[in-house]
Design a protein around this motif. Structure first.
Motif, PDB file in Angstrom:
ATOM      1  N   TYR A 148      -8.104   7.818   0.053  1.00 43.59           N
ATOM      2  CA  TYR A 148      -7.624   6.458   0.257  1.00 43.59           C
ATOM      3  C   TYR A 148      -8.739   5.581   0.820  1.00 43.59           C
ATOM      4  O   TYR A 148      -9.744   6.078   1.303  1.00 43.59           O
ATOM      5  CB  TYR A 148      -6.415   6.465   1.190  1.00 43.59           C
ATOM      6  CG  TYR A 148      -5.254   7.247   0.629  1.00 43.59           C
ATOM      7  CD1 TYR A 148      -4.444   6.697  -0.356  1.00 43.59           C
ATOM      8  CD2 TYR A 148      -4.984   8.540   1.067  1.00 43.59           C
ATOM      9  CE1 TYR A 148      -3.389   7.418  -0.898  1.00 43.59           C
ATOM     10  CE2 TYR A 148      -3.931   9.262   0.535  1.00 43.59           C
ATOM     11  CZ  TYR A 148      -3.139   8.696  -0.439  1.00 43.59           C
ATOM     12  OH  TYR A 148      -2.104   9.410  -0.965  1.00 43.59           O
ATOM     13  N   GLU A 149      -8.540   4.275   0.784  1.00 45.80           N
ATOM     14  CA  GLU A 149      -9.522   3.330   1.301  1.00 45.80           C
ATOM     15  C   GLU A 149      -9.832   3.623   2.768  1.00 45.80           C
ATOM     16  O   GLU A 149      -8.963   4.018   3.532  1.00 45.80           O
ATOM     17  CB  GLU A 149      -8.987   1.904   1.182  1.00 45.80           C
ATOM     18  CG  GLU A 149      -8.854   1.435  -0.251  1.00 45.80           C
ATOM     19  CD  GLU A 149      -8.261   0.058  -0.336  1.00 45.80           C
ATOM     20  OE1 GLU A 149      -8.956  -0.927  -0.025  1.00 45.80           O
ATOM     21  OE2 GLU A 149      -7.077  -0.030  -0.725  1.00 45.80           O
ATOM     22  N   SER A 179       0.825  -1.211   0.000  1.00 48.87           N
ATOM     23  CA  SER A 179       0.000   0.000   0.000  1.00 48.87           C
ATOM     24  C   SER A 179       0.854   1.254   0.000  1.00 48.87           C
ATOM     25  O   SER A 179       0.604   2.201  -0.761  1.00 48.87           O
ATOM     26  CB  SER A 179      -0.920   0.022   1.223  1.00 48.87           C
ATOM     27  OG  SER A 179      -1.859  -0.995   1.169  1.00 48.87           O
ATOM     28  N   LYS A 199      -9.194   8.343  -6.399  1.00 48.37           N
ATOM     29  CA  LYS A 199      -9.569   7.363  -5.383  1.00 48.37           C
ATOM     30  C   LYS A 199      -8.676   6.142  -5.564  1.00 48.37           C
ATOM     31  O   LYS A 199      -8.641   5.526  -6.620  1.00 48.37           O
ATOM     32  CB  LYS A 199     -11.036   6.991  -5.521  1.00 48.37           C
ATOM     33  CG  LYS A 199     -11.483   6.050  -4.441  1.00 48.37           C
ATOM     34  CD  LYS A 199     -12.966   5.866  -4.453  1.00 48.37           C
ATOM     35  CE  LYS A 199     -13.247   4.871  -3.342  1.00 48.37           C
ATOM     36  NZ  LYS A 199     -14.533   4.909  -2.822  1.00 48.37           N
ATOM     37  N   SER A 200      -7.956   5.783  -4.506  1.00 47.84           N
ATOM     38  CA  SER A 200      -6.983   4.688  -4.524  1.00 47.84           C
ATOM     39  C   SER A 200      -7.586   3.435  -3.898  1.00 47.84           C
ATOM     40  O   SER A 200      -8.097   3.486  -2.779  1.00 47.84           O
ATOM     41  CB  SER A 200      -5.740   5.123  -3.731  1.00 47.84           C
ATOM     42  OG  SER A 200      -4.853   4.050  -3.569  1.00 47.84           O
ATOM     43  N   THR A 201      -7.509   2.299  -4.629  1.00 45.29           N
ATOM     44  CA  THR A 201      -8.020   1.029  -4.119  1.00 45.29           C
ATOM     45  C   THR A 201      -7.034  -0.086  -4.453  1.00 45.29           C
ATOM     46  O   THR A 201      -6.633  -0.234  -5.608  1.00 45.29           O
ATOM     47  CB  THR A 201      -9.394   0.696  -4.738  1.00 45.29           C
ATOM     48  OG1 THR A 201     -10.281   1.798  -4.543  1.00 45.29           O
ATOM     49  CG2 THR A 201      -9.989  -0.551  -4.126  1.00 45.29           C
TER      50      THR A 201
END
Length: 135
Positions: free
Chosen positions: A26-27, A6, A40-42
């Protein structure tokens, strides 16, 4: 290892986000809709495997997805330009290193059809990552 994975992926995304002057969500962090584009980070980890008989190796694979989220009814041009910049930034075989851990982008990042809802227009970009380690 997922925390290191991550950290590597998100810090690399942070470089291009800063260059483009875009915030990242972030998540497990709630995003309040507003009038600006954000990323948006996944991270979607897959099953960890081993490639030796003793089980001393580990192969960490998964998919990293970045969504370009724009307010609805703002057009698609800016979002498409951002997606091209992210794809160029996360090129095939990009290596990300922290200490003795090395991860690389294992596929060509690809933009998928936009997802539209009542408030947002999102272009998802997905890429595979992989890290081979010895324990």
């Amino acid at each position: 290892m997922i925390s290191t994975i991550s950290e590597l992926l998100e810090s690399h995304l942070n470089i291009i986000a800063n260059r483009l002057n875009l915030p990242i969500i972030y998540e497990n962090i709630e995003a309040a809709p507003n009038d600006e584009i954000y990323l948006k980070s996944t991270i979607l980890p897959a099953m960890t495997t081993s490639f030796d008989l003793d089980g001393d190796s580990r192969i960490y694979k998964g998919i990293y997805q970045v969504g370009i989220v724009a307010p609805i009814n703002t057009g698609k041009s800016r979002s498409q330009q951002i997606s091209e910049a992210i794809i160029n930034h996360f090129q095939l075989n990009t290596e990300l290193i922290k200490d003795n851990f090395s991860l690389y982008i294992h596929s060509v990042p690809s933009a998928y059809p936009a997802i539209t809802d009542k408030t947002t227009y999102t272009i998802p970009i997905s890429m595979n990552y992989r890290a081979d380690t010895l324990i």
